[in-house]
Write a protein that holds these residues in place. Sequence first.
Motif, PDB file in Angstrom:
ATOM      1  N   TRP A   1       0.812  -1.218   0.000  1.00 20.72           N
ATOM      2  CA  TRP A   1       0.000   0.000   0.000  1.00 20.72           C
ATOM      3  C   TRP A   1       0.849   1.273   0.000  1.00 20.72           C
ATOM      4  CZ3 TRP A   1       0.383   3.524   3.940  1.00 20.72           C
ATOM      5  CH2 TRP A   1       0.924   3.087   5.148  1.00 20.72           C
ATOM      6  N   LYS A   2       2.020   1.232   0.631  1.00 17.76           N
ATOM      7  CA  LYS A   2       2.867   2.433   0.633  1.00 17.76           C
ATOM      8  C   LYS A   2       3.320   2.780  -0.787  1.00 17.76           C
ATOM      9  CE  LYS A   2       4.663   2.590   5.347  1.00 17.76           C
ATOM     10  NZ  LYS A   2       5.867   2.640   6.201  1.00 17.76           N
ATOM     11  N   THR A   3       3.615   1.763  -1.583  1.00 16.50           N
ATOM     12  CA  THR A   3       4.000   1.999  -2.972  1.00 16.50           C
ATOM     13  C   THR A   3       2.853   2.663  -3.733  1.00 16.50           C
ATOM     14  OG1 THR A   3       5.466   0.087  -2.919  1.00 16.50           O
ATOM     15  CG2 THR A   3       4.826   0.879  -5.087  1.00 16.50           C
ATOM     16  N   ALA A   4       1.624   2.189  -3.493  1.00 12.03           N
ATOM     17  CA  ALA A   4       0.456   2.772  -4.159  1.00 12.03           C
ATOM     18  C   ALA A   4       0.248   4.224  -3.742  1.00 12.03           C
ATOM     19  CB  ALA A   4      -0.787   1.947  -3.848  1.00 12.03           C
ATOM     20  N   VAL A   5       0.406   4.517  -2.466  1.00  7.44           N
ATOM     21  CA  VAL A   5       0.227   5.896  -1.988  1.00  7.44           C
ATOM     22  C   VAL A   5       1.329   6.798  -2.549  1.00  7.44           C
ATOM     23  CG1 VAL A   5       0.138   7.400   0.043  1.00  7.44           C
ATOM     24  CG2 VAL A   5      -1.026   5.181   0.085  1.00  7.44           C
ATOM     25  N   LYS A   6       2.558   6.281  -2.582  1.00  8.92           N
ATOM     26  CA  LYS A   6       3.657   7.072  -3.162  1.00  8.92           C
ATOM     27  C   LYS A   6       3.382   7.394  -4.623  1.00  8.92           C
ATOM     28  CE  LYS A   6       7.457   5.333  -0.242  1.00  8.92           C
ATOM     29  NZ  LYS A   6       8.663   4.465  -0.245  1.00  8.92           N
ATOM     30  N   GLU A   7       2.815   6.432  -5.347  1.00 11.59           N
ATOM     31  CA  GLU A   7       2.474   6.685  -6.747  1.00 11.59           C
ATOM     32  C   GLU A   7       1.429   7.792  -6.856  1.00 11.59           C
ATOM     33  OE1 GLU A   7       1.156   4.196 -10.717  1.00 11.59           O
ATOM     34  OE2 GLU A   7       0.056   3.828  -8.858  1.00 11.59           O
ATOM     35  N   MET A   8       0.405   7.744  -6.005  1.00  8.79           N
ATOM     36  CA  MET A   8      -0.626   8.779  -6.030  1.00  8.79           C
ATOM     37  C   MET A   8      -0.045  10.147  -5.685  1.00  8.79           C
ATOM     38  SD  MET A   8      -3.591   9.956  -6.567  1.00  8.79           S
ATOM     39  CE  MET A   8      -4.430   8.444  -7.086  1.00  8.79           C
TER      40      MET A   8
ATOM     41  N   PRO B   1      11.838  10.656  -9.435  1.00 11.26           N
ATOM     42  CA  PRO B   1      11.421  10.726  -8.031  1.00 11.26           C
ATOM     43  C   PRO B   1      10.828   9.411  -7.513  1.00 11.26           C
ATOM     44  CG  PRO B   1      10.135  12.266  -9.382  1.00 11.26           C
ATOM     45  CD  PRO B   1      11.178  11.664 -10.273  1.00 11.26           C
ATOM     46  N   LEU B   2      10.160   8.658  -8.386  1.00 15.50           N
ATOM     47  CA  LEU B   2       9.617   7.357  -7.985  1.00 15.50           C
ATOM     48  C   LEU B   2      10.738   6.374  -7.675  1.00 15.50           C
ATOM     49  CD1 LEU B   2       6.679   6.749 -10.496  1.00 15.50           C
ATOM     50  CD2 LEU B   2       6.491   7.239  -8.058  1.00 15.50           C
ATOM     51  N   VAL B   3      11.715   6.288  -8.574  1.00 19.26           N
ATOM     52  CA  VAL B   3      12.829   5.359  -8.384  1.00 19.26           C
ATOM     53  C   VAL B   3      13.580   5.695  -7.096  1.00 19.26           C
ATOM     54  CG1 VAL B   3      15.050   4.613  -9.341  1.00 19.26           C
ATOM     55  CG2 VAL B   3      13.056   4.831 -10.833  1.00 19.26           C
ATOM     56  N   ARG B   4      13.750   6.984  -6.832  1.00 18.85           N
ATOM     57  CA  ARG B   4      14.433   7.388  -5.593  1.00 18.85           C
ATOM     58  C   ARG B   4      13.641   7.005  -4.347  1.00 18.85           C
ATOM     59  NH1 ARG B   4      16.730  13.402  -7.402  1.00 18.85           N
ATOM     60  NH2 ARG B   4      18.653  12.634  -8.371  1.00 18.85           N
TER      61      ARG B   4
ATOM     62  N   ILE C   1       7.290   0.558 -10.282  1.00 19.59           N
ATOM     63  CA  ILE C   1       6.167   0.087 -11.092  1.00 19.59           C
ATOM     64  C   ILE C   1       6.077   0.740 -12.463  1.00 19.59           C
ATOM     65  CG2 ILE C   1       4.721  -0.672  -9.169  1.00 19.59           C
ATOM     66  CD1 ILE C   1       3.398   2.028  -9.155  1.00 19.59           C
ATOM     67  N   TRP C   2       6.781   1.850 -12.684  1.00 23.48           N
ATOM     68  CA  TRP C   2       6.733   2.520 -13.981  1.00 23.48           C
ATOM     69  C   TRP C   2       8.008   2.305 -14.803  1.00 23.48           C
ATOM     70  CZ3 TRP C   2       2.983   4.854 -16.743  1.00 23.48           C
ATOM     71  CH2 TRP C   2       1.772   5.130 -16.087  1.00 23.48           C
ATOM     72  N   THR C   3       8.969   1.541 -14.296  1.00 21.21           N
ATOM     73  CA  THR C   3      10.267   1.416 -14.964  1.00 21.21           C
ATOM     74  C   THR C   3      10.182   0.643 -16.275  1.00 21.21           C
ATOM     75  OG1 THR C   3      11.404   1.484 -12.829  1.00 21.21           O
ATOM     76  CG2 THR C   3      12.641   0.604 -14.678  1.00 21.21           C
ATOM     77  N   ASP C   4       9.274  -0.323 -16.379  1.00 16.73           N
ATOM     78  CA  ASP C   4       9.266  -1.233 -17.530  1.00 16.73           C
ATOM     79  C   ASP C   4       9.170  -0.500 -18.865  1.00 16.73           C
ATOM     80  OD1 ASP C   4       9.332  -3.906 -16.301  1.00 16.73           O
ATOM     81  OD2 ASP C   4       7.478  -3.270 -15.359  1.00 16.73           O
ATOM     82  N   TRP C   5       8.350   0.551 -18.928  1.00 17.41           N
ATOM     83  CA  TRP C   5       8.117   1.227 -20.210  1.00 17.41           C
ATOM     84  C   TRP C   5       9.341   2.022 -20.679  1.00 17.41           C
ATOM     85  CZ3 TRP C   5       4.431   0.121 -16.628  1.00 17.41           C
ATOM     86  CH2 TRP C   5       3.348  -0.642 -17.070  1.00 17.41           C
ATOM     87  N   PRO C   6       9.917   2.905 -19.850  1.00 16.53           N
ATOM     88  CA  PRO C   6      11.127   3.590 -20.317  1.00 16.53           C
ATOM     89  C   PRO C   6      12.318   2.649 -20.524  1.00 16.53           C
ATOM     90  CG  PRO C   6      10.599   4.256 -18.060  1.00 16.53           C
ATOM     91  CD  PRO C   6       9.443   3.474 -18.571  1.00 16.53           C
ATOM     92  N   LEU C   7      12.397   1.587 -19.734  1.00 15.19           N
ATOM     93  CA  LEU C   7      13.477   0.615 -19.921  1.00 15.19           C
ATOM     94  C   LEU C   7      13.358  -0.059 -21.285  1.00 15.19           C
ATOM     95  CD1 LEU C   7      15.882  -1.098 -19.014  1.00 15.19           C
ATOM     96  CD2 LEU C   7      14.286  -2.546 -17.710  1.00 15.19           C
TER      97      LEU C   7
ATOM     98  N   ARG D   1      21.041   4.340 -12.696  1.00 10.67           N
ATOM     99  CA  ARG D   1      21.421   5.488 -13.514  1.00 10.67           C
ATOM    100  C   ARG D   1      20.334   6.563 -13.513  1.00 10.67           C
ATOM    101  NH1 ARG D   1      23.887   3.200 -19.113  1.00 10.67           N
ATOM    102  NH2 ARG D   1      24.245   5.444 -19.459  1.00 10.67           N
ATOM    103  N   ILE D   2      19.091   6.147 -13.526  1.00  6.39           N
ATOM    104  CA  ILE D   2      17.978   7.110 -13.451  1.00  6.39           C
ATOM    105  C   ILE D   2      18.050   7.893 -12.143  1.00  6.39           C
ATOM    106  CG2 ILE D   2      15.467   7.301 -13.103  1.00  6.39           C
ATOM    107  CD1 ILE D   2      15.984   6.890 -16.003  1.00  6.39           C
ATOM    108  N   ALA D   3      18.289   7.180 -11.034  1.00  4.32           N
ATOM    109  CA  ALA D   3      18.295   7.810  -9.712  1.00  4.32           C
ATOM    110  C   ALA D   3      19.469   8.766  -9.538  1.00  4.32           C
ATOM    111  CB  ALA D   3      18.323   6.738  -8.621  1.00  4.32           C
ATOM    112  N   GLU D   4      20.632   8.395 -10.103  1.00  6.24           N
ATOM    113  CA  GLU D   4      21.860   9.134  -9.793  1.00  6.24           C
ATOM    114  C   GLU D   4      22.265  10.159 -10.855  1.00  6.24           C
ATOM    115  OE1 GLU D   4      24.784   6.109  -9.185  1.00  6.24           O
ATOM    116  OE2 GLU D   4      23.830   5.356  -7.332  1.00  6.24           O
ATOM    117  N   ASP D   5      21.784   9.996 -12.080  1.00  3.03           N
ATOM    118  CA  ASP D   5      22.247  10.845 -13.184  1.00  3.03           C
ATOM    119  C   ASP D   5      21.074  11.656 -13.728  1.00  3.03           C
ATOM    120  OD1 ASP D   5      23.069  11.896 -15.638  1.00  3.03           O
ATOM    121  OD2 ASP D   5      24.315  10.164 -16.144  1.00  3.03           O
ATOM    122  N   ASP D   6      21.030  12.942 -13.390  1.00  2.00           N
ATOM    123  CA  ASP D   6      19.906  13.786 -13.788  1.00  2.00           C
ATOM    124  C   ASP D   6      19.767  13.887 -15.304  1.00  2.00           C
ATOM    125  OD1 ASP D   6      19.416  14.175 -11.138  1.00  2.00           O
ATOM    126  OD2 ASP D   6      20.196  16.228 -11.042  1.00  2.00           O
TER     127      ASP D   6
END
Length: 300
Positions: A59-66, A78-81, A86-92, A111-116
């Motif tokens: 549930w925390k993951t769902a609330v963070k998404e909202m 910001p999600l990956v951090r 749950i949204w990584t599959d599409w850009p990957l 790389r997403i989290a660390e490299d702007d």
Amino acid sequence: MSRRHPEHQYLDLLSDVLERGDERLDRTGVGTRSIFGAMARFDLSDGTVPILTTKRVYWKTAVKEMLWFLTGQTNIQPLVRENVRIWTDWPLATYRRETGEEIGQAEFEKRIAEDDDFAARWGELGPVYGKQWRRWLGADGREHDQIKDLIDTLRSNPSSRRMLFHGWNVAELGQMALPPCHMVYQYHVTSDGRLNSLCFQRSADLLLGVGFNWVNCCALQLMIAQQAGLKLGDFVWFGGDVHLYLNHLDQAREQLSRDPRPFPKMRLTRHAASIDDYRIEDFEVEGYSPHAAIKADVAV
């Protein structure tokens, strides 16, 4: 006579799709078993929320998404951090296709989290949910904040039948990594000050998506009710194409073999200054004791 556990609405849907779903090929190539048109209704008035108990829902993951939707952002950084994957599959998938590099998900997320700069190029989802909810671009060039307008109307004209927002912006669908599944939300206030909410979900992944989306909706209803000075009423969900992927059928049968346990309660631990001021720490869930999680692959 004891009242039937409200989670049976979900379990009945699982059973219905398994037994009479129309088997068909779908966009992902995995294939689904699908029914068209479904409904569920839950009374949230005492704080009880439909977090499924026949398997663990994170549930925390769902609330963070909202909370991410409400920022209006469309980049997964910001999600990956926040450890939300749950949204990584599409850009990957896009990265692998366009670069030819068979990078693993963990390395891609690092790389997403660390490299702007990398995140700006490869973590963007296009004008998905948050963009449409908070920054819908009108033909006149003005941006429309549907969430702010909704809360303003709930405060000033709670008997309105126009209290809704949606994400199906036809002009921008082609730019989205995934067009909105939960696409229309409507609100209704009773004469004794209870906020009812309704969500229409055009495409409903019954095993992996729906239980998660219900947490999304209830968390949002909780925040909007607090901002509008209202109590909680009912949450109503409508599904359009409600389906199980063909590689989820055994998991669905396993879930159907389990008996529901009492739903937990969710509450906000403080009164936020505005809809933009909520944090994951503001949400408290009590009495959640689910069966074990059920693993299944996301169809991309």
